[in-house]
Scaffold this active site. Structure first.
Site, PDB file in Angstrom:
ATOM      1  N   ARG A 170       0.817  -1.221   0.000  1.00 14.93           N
ATOM      2  CA  ARG A 170       0.000   0.000   0.000  1.00 14.93           C
ATOM      3  C   ARG A 170       0.846   1.264   0.000  1.00 14.93           C
ATOM      4  O   ARG A 170       0.415   2.299  -0.495  1.00 14.93           O
ATOM      5  CB  ARG A 170      -0.929   0.002   1.219  1.00 14.93           C
TER       6      ARG A 170
ATOM      7  N   HIS B  61       1.307 -25.581  11.930  1.00 15.45           N
ATOM      8  CA  HIS B  61       2.581 -26.285  12.008  1.00 15.45           C
ATOM      9  C   HIS B  61       2.491 -27.632  12.718  1.00 15.45           C
ATOM     10  O   HIS B  61       2.886 -28.665  12.172  1.00 15.45           O
ATOM     11  CB  HIS B  61       3.620 -25.426  12.736  1.00 15.45           C
TER      12      HIS B  61
END
Length: 463
Positions: free
Chosen positions: A50, A241
């Site tokens: 941005r 994970h």
């Protein structure tokens, strides 16, 4: 497996190009791949975000300064930056097209032969809108989309993200990153199990008493307070994970080592995974977490999770999988410990919990090792057993081989379109189903001191 050939010409479009992940992991990984001759012969990087970056080449050069041991890499020279956001990506699309034309000319190929690798290193709340913009601007043409976890924040938002992805690309072009799966040590779980009859025959509830997957961290927030307030440890680590590691440890032998077969076997484990419950879970928050400027003064967000999971299938029924991870703990560790049952008959008596358990310990760190904790005769006149250790150190046994870091492996596989080490949509959906009960009805968060092991885990309560 043989070394893959040179990838096709590529334009890499990197969202979050000035962010922490890009600087710490992505740029160094690309640089090392380039120094090793594993990047496409012709490629370009278009960074985006941005806010404009004044010296994008400088950002990259600083990030990779210590990555390639002085070997030349032209990564920074091949990079440009273009601002964009979810509402307006027209200038980004133009920048990508211009980069493609240069890459095609360098490679001597048609523009349509240049592939796009779009890496989305953005917060989960921004992901869906950015994906929609990519589709509107045509940036997903010939593209593989790399998505960082967490994939949504719950079952509903995960399905919204998946629908947004499927609106612009096929599932075969979506690469959901769980960087633990890129670690050499995690892949060695497959090698140990299926290349060695010794371990393969023991990988069953008849022989295994329990499995521990332990990933404590000494680090605290490291400037990630706002992220953790949104995500928390369960979403950040457990449904991603640790559950993916569980899938590799617990899967039945796949038909072969193709991405489809391995991920089918892993998905079957997750289908058999019993939903997590607070009766088998403990949440903790380290003392001082609320002092962070980005953390609510009354926050109950968990920075530690310890839970017991069960896989209700023939191989693993009633075998507990103990999962633990957290911030500001006593040690940094990434281990899988497979504890075996007592031998029958017990000629030397019981030497289990109060004595010397026999275990297989897989160290999943970058300095990977495998230790087999066994029992041997203690030297001397008596026939008495004592603990001993057999150790496999990969650095010692393969001194001439250079292992790939996790993000090197991930990026290389995306360039080649190999999805073996990436999470599939059905896996992600099922893991959100498994985790949803704890999101909706979590245990009370307990405070623990930084540098400690945290609250007593559930398996010690029931021991």
């Amino acid at each position: 497996m043989t070394e893959p050939g040179t990838p096709a010409p590529h334009v890499v479009v990197l969202f979050g190009a000035n962010g922490d992940l890009a600087k710490r992991m992505i740029y160094p990984a690309l640089a090392r791949l380039g120094a090793a001759g594993r990047l496409p012969a012709a490629y370009a990087v278009v960074g985006t975000g941005r806010h404009d970056v004044d010296d994008y080449a400088g950002v990259i050069s600083e990030s990779i300064a210590d990555s390639t041991d002085g070997e030349n890499t032209d990564l920074a020279e091949r990079a440009t930056f273009q601002t964009s956001d979810a509402d307006d990506g027209a200038d980004l699309a133009k920048a990508v097209q211009e980069a493609e034309q240069k890459v095609a000319a360098e490679a001597g190929v048609d523009v349509d032969d240049v592939r796009r690798l779009v890496y989305l290193s953005v917060p989960p709340g921004s992901m869906t809108d950015i994906v929609a913009m990519l589709g509107r601007e045509g940036i997903t043409d010939r593209a593989r989309l790399v998505v960082e976890k967490p994939f949504g924040l719950d079952l509903e938002t995960s399905r919204e993200l998946d629908a947004a992805l499927k609106d612009v690309v096929h599932e075969d072009e979506v690469f959901r990153v769980d960087h633990f799966l890129g670690k050499e040590a995690v892949q060695n779980v497959l090698a140990l199990r299926f290349a060695n009859r010794l371990f393969g025959t023991l990988w069953h509830r008849d022989h295994v008493e329990s499995v521990h997957i332990d990933v404590p961290e000494t680090l605290e927030l490291e400037g990630r307070g706002s992220f953790y307030e949104t995500v928390g440890c369960l979403r950040d680590m457990v449904t991603t994970h640790l559950s993916q590691i569980l899938g590799f440890v617990a899967l039945d032998p796949p038909a072969d080592l193709t991405a489809e077969a391995v991920r089918d076997a892993k998905a079957a484990v997750f289908q058999a995974l019993r939903p997590f419950s607070k009766e088998h879970a403990v949440f903790g928050q380290f003392d001082g977490y609320r002092d962070d400027d980005d953390v609510d003064d009354d926050s109950e967000v968990e920075t530690l999770v310890a839970l017991t999971a069960y896989v209700d299938n023939e191989r693993w029924r009633d075998v507990p999988f103990h999962l633990r991870t957290g911030k500001a703990m006593a040690d940094d560790r990434r281990t899988v410990t497979v504890r075996f049952r007592e031998p029958e008959p017990a000629l030397f008596g019981s030497t289990g919990d109060g004595g010397h358990p026999h275990e297989l310990v897989l160290d999943l760190s970058d300095d990977a090792k495998v230790a087999v904790e066994v029992r041997g005769k203690r030297p001397g006149p008596e026939l008495e057993v004592a603990p001993a250790t057999l150790t496999l150190d990969y650095a010692d046994d393969f001194p001439d081989d250079d292992p790939l870091a996790a993000y090197e492996r991930i990026l290389l596989d995306v360039f080649h379109g190999d999805q073996l080490l990436f999470a599939r949509a059905d896996e992600v959906d099922r893991l959100w189903q498994v985790g949803q009960p704890l999101l909706e009805d979590p245990p009370q968060t307990q405070t623990y001191e930084p540098g400690s092991w945290g609250p007593t885990p559930p398996w010690e309560h029931t021991a």
